[in-house]
Design a protein around this motif. Structure first.
Motif, PDB file in Angstrom:
ATOM      1  N   ILE A   1     -35.887  -6.507  16.863  1.00 23.26           N
ATOM      2  CA  ILE A   1     -35.646  -5.686  18.061  1.00 23.26           C
ATOM      3  C   ILE A   1     -35.000  -6.484  19.186  1.00 23.26           C
ATOM      4  O   ILE A   1     -34.041  -6.021  19.822  1.00 23.26           O
ATOM      5  N   VAL A   2     -35.481  -7.689  19.438  1.00 23.13           N
ATOM      6  CA  VAL A   2     -35.048  -8.442  20.625  1.00 23.13           C
ATOM      7  C   VAL A   2     -33.548  -8.735  20.637  1.00 23.13           C
ATOM      8  O   VAL A   2     -32.886  -8.521  21.661  1.00 23.13           O
ATOM      9  N   PRO A   3     -32.925  -9.222  19.556  1.00 18.24           N
ATOM     10  CA  PRO A   3     -31.485  -9.528  19.632  1.00 18.24           C
ATOM     11  C   PRO A   3     -30.620  -8.309  19.946  1.00 18.24           C
ATOM     12  O   PRO A   3     -29.527  -8.458  20.507  1.00 18.24           O
ATOM     13  N   VAL A   4     -31.112  -7.129  19.612  1.00 23.57           N
ATOM     14  CA  VAL A   4     -30.348  -5.912  19.902  1.00 23.57           C
ATOM     15  C   VAL A   4     -30.530  -5.505  21.354  1.00 23.57           C
ATOM     16  O   VAL A   4     -29.561  -5.287  22.082  1.00 23.57           O
TER      17      VAL A   4
ATOM     18  N   PRO B   1     -37.716 -15.535  23.936  1.00 25.06           N
ATOM     19  CA  PRO B   1     -39.143 -15.618  23.580  1.00 25.06           C
ATOM     20  C   PRO B   1     -40.028 -14.798  24.523  1.00 25.06           C
ATOM     21  O   PRO B   1     -40.931 -14.086  24.071  1.00 25.06           O
ATOM     22  N   ALA B   2     -39.753 -14.886  25.832  1.00 28.19           N
ATOM     23  CA  ALA B   2     -40.518 -14.094  26.792  1.00 28.19           C
ATOM     24  C   ALA B   2     -40.214 -12.611  26.628  1.00 28.19           C
ATOM     25  O   ALA B   2     -41.112 -11.761  26.745  1.00 28.19           O
ATOM     26  N   ALA B   3     -38.947 -12.281  26.336  1.00 27.79           N
ATOM     27  CA  ALA B   3     -38.588 -10.884  26.105  1.00 27.79           C
ATOM     28  C   ALA B   3     -39.357 -10.330  24.906  1.00 27.79           C
ATOM     29  O   ALA B   3     -39.815  -9.178  24.918  1.00 27.79           O
ATOM     30  N   GLY B   4     -39.503 -11.145  23.873  1.00 26.15           N
ATOM     31  CA  GLY B   4     -40.255 -10.716  22.711  1.00 26.15           C
ATOM     32  C   GLY B   4     -41.704 -10.396  23.051  1.00 26.15           C
ATOM     33  O   GLY B   4     -42.292  -9.441  22.525  1.00 26.15           O
TER      34      GLY B   4
END
Length: 302
Positions: A249-252, A263-266
């Motif tokens: 999900i995060v890279p998109v 990492p924090a976004a994850g």
């Protein structure tokens, strides 16, 4: 779109009068989570309170001592126990002759949570007096009232200054960026509830610990909340598209964001997924803790 405010005048170590009864000294600890650095606030004149002394940096301690020369510091207040807010509290209190440190009860955390990919926790922090929601301290011409705003951390407090209809919002609301919510101590449901509480407070100005003040408060808070809910809808959309993990999900969703923040976004995505799980929208296959899905969990729509 959030109407971010990022431009403001400052110099490291300089004490600036930024509003009646409010001065600010910015520590030289810039970074992807601290923006230009930690802004320590001095409230009042003559007899004053200090909010968020910041990181343990000798130049910042010296700058604060110079700014406070000739004044009486009655209280040192800490919004929460992250390492860019709390560590200098005790050295400053000692240098001033034993000023009491006030904050909410620190969370009970394992050593593995001291560094969370954000600024980490100050696990050694212990206030002299525990504050709870609604507690007040006063000085000549000023009042500071503790406003419980959990979410970014479980023990986050903001401090209202009724004389200015202002709120020192810590990291709960920042003008330069959205706020990271990191489980298990951070909680997205609590964060959104706290955001609504601040909105209902009708404050004229918000003074975050990082960056410039927010002066057009009402539309900013609406946009801040709408962004969170839109991000949550995007996460649901990725699950509908077949993604099952935070790593997918995060890279998109954060393709345009500095990879240092991924990492924090994850962890913020995890906070949203935990919230969605609570509300019966998402199912998570937990890893380790049966009650709390983790970064390596797999998720699907219910």
């Amino acid at each position: 779109m959030i109407p971010f405010v990022r431009e403001f005048e400052f110099a490291y170590g300089r004490c600036d009068a930024v509003a009646p009864q409010i001065r600010r000294v910015v520590a030289e600890n810039p970074g992807p989570f601290t923006f230009t650095g930690t802004g320590t606030y001095i409230v009042g004149e003559g007899t004053v309170a200090v909010i968020d002394p910041g990181p343990r940096l000798e130049p910042h301690l010296s700058a604060l001592m110079a700014a406070l020369a000739g004044e009486t510091v009655s209280h040192i207040l800490v919004t929460h126990t992250h390492a860019d807010h709390a560590p200098l509290a005790r050295p400053l209190a000692d240098a001033l002759g034993g000023v009491p440190i006030l904050a909410a009860e620190p969370p009970i955390l394992g050593q593995d949570l001291a560094d969370t990919g954000e600024e980490g926790f100050d696990l050694d922090f212990s206030p002299d007096q525990v504050l709870t929601d609604g507690d007040r301290i006063e000085g000549p011409g000023w009042t500071l009232e503790a406003v419980a705003t959990p979410g970014h951390t479980s023990n986050h407090l903001a401090f209202a200054l009724p004389e200015q209809n202002a709120l020192f919002s810590g990291d709960h609301i920042m003008g330069w960026s959205t706020t990271v919510v990191i489980p298990p101590d951070g909680d997205m449901d609590a964060y959104l509830d706290s955001l609504e509480r601040v909105r209902q407070g009708g404050f004229a100005t918000l003074w975050p610990t990082h960056g410039p003040p927010i002066t057009d408060v009402a539309p900013f808070l609406v946009a801040y909340r709408d962004h969170r809910l839109a991000r949550e809808a995007q996460i649901v959309g990725r699950l509908e598209a077949g993604d099952q993990t935070i790593a997918e999900i995060v890279p998109v969703l954060y393709a345009a964001v500095d990879r240092r923040l991924w990492p924090a976004a994850g962890l913020s995505v995890l906070a949203h997924l935990i919230r969605l799980s609570r509300h019966g929208i998402v199912r998570g296959t937990s890893t380790g803790n049966a009650d709390l899905p983790g970064l390596a969990s797999r998720f699907s729509l219910v």
